[in-house]
Design a protein around this motif. Structure first.
Motif: not given
Length: 117
Positions: A28-38
């Protein structure tokens, strides 16, 4: 102390479940990007970003960056990095501006008038 086959089977299933959760979270982090959490609502907008990049050859690439609403075209790689054009007013979509700048950069220079005979 209970040491039966059922206990080892239960432990193996729980270990598999935890590893499965870790793998799904990583996907999920690779698919949607960890930056989306920030990027939470109410946080300040970033001032610098890459609008588009294009590889010219294995060593050089054209990069269009946006800084404070103004775009700059850079040529990166080779023996030195060059600032080709800027400031370019940002248009919102960025793609049209990038194509326009590429077309103007690739256009042959105007002929220089020769001596009069």
């Amino acid at each position: 102390m209970v040491t039966s086959a059922a206990y080892y089977l239960y432990a193996a299933l729980m270990l598999g479940l935890v590893l499965g959760f870790i793998l799904v979270a990583g996907w999920l982090v690779r698919r949607f990007g960890g930056g989306a959490l920030l990027r939470l609502p109410g946080r300040a907008q970033r001032r610098l970003g890459v609008v588009e990049a294009m590889a010219l050859d294995p060593r050089r690439r054209l990069v269009l960056i946006r800084r404070d609403g103004v775009e700059h075209l850079l040529l990166l790689g080779g023996t030195q990095d060059l600032h080709l054009e800027g400031p370019i007013p940002a248009t919102g979509d960025g793609h049209q501006t990038f194509q326009t700048v590429l077309n103007e950069t690739a256009a042959p220079p105007a002929p220089v008038p020769g001596p009069l005979s």
